[in-house]
Write an enzyme that holds these catalytic residues in place. Structure first.
Site, PDB file in Angstrom:
ATOM      1  N   LEU A  34      41.893  36.153  35.706  1.00 52.35           N
ATOM      2  CA  LEU A  34      40.774  36.154  34.762  1.00 52.35           C
ATOM      3  C   LEU A  34      39.930  34.889  34.907  1.00 52.35           C
ATOM      4  O   LEU A  34      38.741  34.873  34.585  1.00 52.35           O
ATOM      5  CB  LEU A  34      41.275  36.302  33.323  1.00 52.35           C
ATOM      6  CG  LEU A  34      41.593  35.037  32.526  1.00 52.35           C
ATOM      7  CD1 LEU A  34      40.384  34.585  31.727  1.00 52.35           C
ATOM      8  CD2 LEU A  34      42.751  35.240  31.596  1.00 52.35           C
ATOM      9  N   ARG A  55      38.815  44.204  29.858  1.00 53.22           N
ATOM     10  CA  ARG A  55      39.799  44.145  30.939  1.00 53.22           C
ATOM     11  C   ARG A  55      41.221  44.089  30.381  1.00 53.22           C
ATOM     12  O   ARG A  55      42.122  44.801  30.819  1.00 53.22           O
ATOM     13  CB  ARG A  55      39.504  42.905  31.796  1.00 53.22           C
ATOM     14  CG  ARG A  55      40.371  42.679  33.023  1.00 53.22           C
ATOM     15  CD  ARG A  55      39.826  41.445  33.738  1.00 53.22           C
ATOM     16  NE  ARG A  55      40.526  41.120  34.968  1.00 53.22           N
ATOM     17  CZ  ARG A  55      41.512  40.255  35.086  1.00 53.22           C
ATOM     18  NH1 ARG A  55      41.969  39.634  33.993  1.00 53.22           N
ATOM     19  NH2 ARG A  55      42.063  39.986  36.256  1.00 53.22           N
TER      20      ARG A  55
END
Length: 334
Positions: free
Chosen positions: A105, A129
């Site tokens: 991320l 996500r």
């Protein structure tokens, strides 16, 4: 502070991935720097439509570590730290760095840092996500796992080959994959519980790995079980505008800088089911003569990996207001 003291080539900026979150991170910056850090947290709350800041500063760790919360929280805190250095002390990413990269991320953080995408788009995307990753597993009703392995010296290439071999021999509904290659001495494997257990056993038996530690995560990140999450992100990324980064951003998938803007959303989708090639990304930086690494964000996982792999390099962590003051003084004295 003048930017002259911090204009220096051969530097990379790094951003952490999930697992580095903790309650209270960034709170000192929020109160000390209202025109930089506070604005970041406020922008994120507005973008997400709920009180992420309250969760980060005074929530429960069990709630914060949920994937859909941890990912936007870490991105927000990381960017807040960078913005303080930029707005309050004149740090210029484009002048001060050669490369930007982030772990999983953290790649979204790197894209925000290099002005390739907006903070608002980024936090919405990583929130989605996280939700998609969690939902993908719960919908399958299967037992999954991730384990960190300590790799024996010089055995990483053999371990990579062994993972492929083990996976091919597993029963049809079982799988294991290399989720992260974090350094020459640490990898993470991901997949079904039986697949991960079998791989851990075989790799230790063959003396490729010294030990395995199960990770408390909600989904088996970076393996083919995440295909549904990748599809969700592919659809979402089509609606996001990307610009050319002001500094080369290294992709987790290719361990190379993005070749063009069009490649960014494609590789962000691939990243969800692919290995995080962190060790090779750092090796690329080293081949490009990077000798200084500036790690933004909560925790010191990335800094500790670097210090062990490259003990002679200059590795600095920006994790708090104290770190910012200490390191800006160092830069200004150069």
């Amino acid at each position: 502070m003048s930017t002259a003291g911090i204009e220096r080539s051969h530097r990379a900026i790094l951003f952490p991935g999930q697992g580095s979150q903790f309650i209270g991170m960034g709170r000192d910056l929020y109160h000390l720097y209202p025109r930089s850090a506070k604005l970041v947290f406020d922008e994120v709350d507005e973008a997400l439509g709920y009180g992420l800041r309250a969760l980060i500063f005074q929530g429960q760790q069990e709630v914060l570590k949920l994937t859909e919360n941890a990912q936007p929280a870490i991105l927000t805190t990381s960017i807040a730290m960078l913005r303080v250095l930029e707005i309050e002390f004149g740090f210029d990413v484009a002048k001060a760095c050669n490369y930007a990269l982030g772990h999983s991320l953290g790649e979204y953080s790197a894209l925000v840092a290099t002005r390739s995408m907006s903070l608002t788009d980024a936090v919405r995307l990583v929130r989605l996500r996280g939700e998609a990753m969690t939902r993908t597993v719960s919908s399958k009703n299967i037992q999954t796992a991730m384990s960190a392995l300590v790799v024996r010296k010089g055995r990483l290439p053999e371990l990579e080959e062994a993972i492929k071999e083990i996976n091919e021999k597993l029963p049809k509904d079982e799988l294991v994959a290399l989720a992260n290659i974090n350094s020459s001495f640490q990898v993470v494997i991901s997949g079904t519980s039986k697949g991960v257990d079998e791989a851990s056993r075989v790799l230790q038996e063959r003396r490729f790995a010294a030990r395995a530690v199960d990770l408390p995560v909600s989904a088996p990140f970076h393996c083919s079980l995440m295909k549904e999450a990748a599809q969700v992100m592919e659809d979402a990324l089509q609606n996001v505008i990307f610009k050319k980064p002001c500094v080369n951003v290294i992709s987790n998938v290719t361990a190379r800088p993005y070749a063009n803007v069009e490649e960014i959303p494609k590789l962000l989708v691939n990243q969800i089911t692919s290995t995080v090639e962190w060790q090779r990304s750092i090796h690329y930086c080293k081949e490009e003569d990077v000798e200084e690494f500036l790690c933004f964000g909560p925790g010191k996982v990335l800094a500790n990996l670097l210090k062990k792999e490259y003990p002679l390099d200059c590795v600095k962590s920006i994790t708090s207001a104290d770190d910012i003051l200490r390191h800006t003084e160092e830069y200004s004295s150069k």
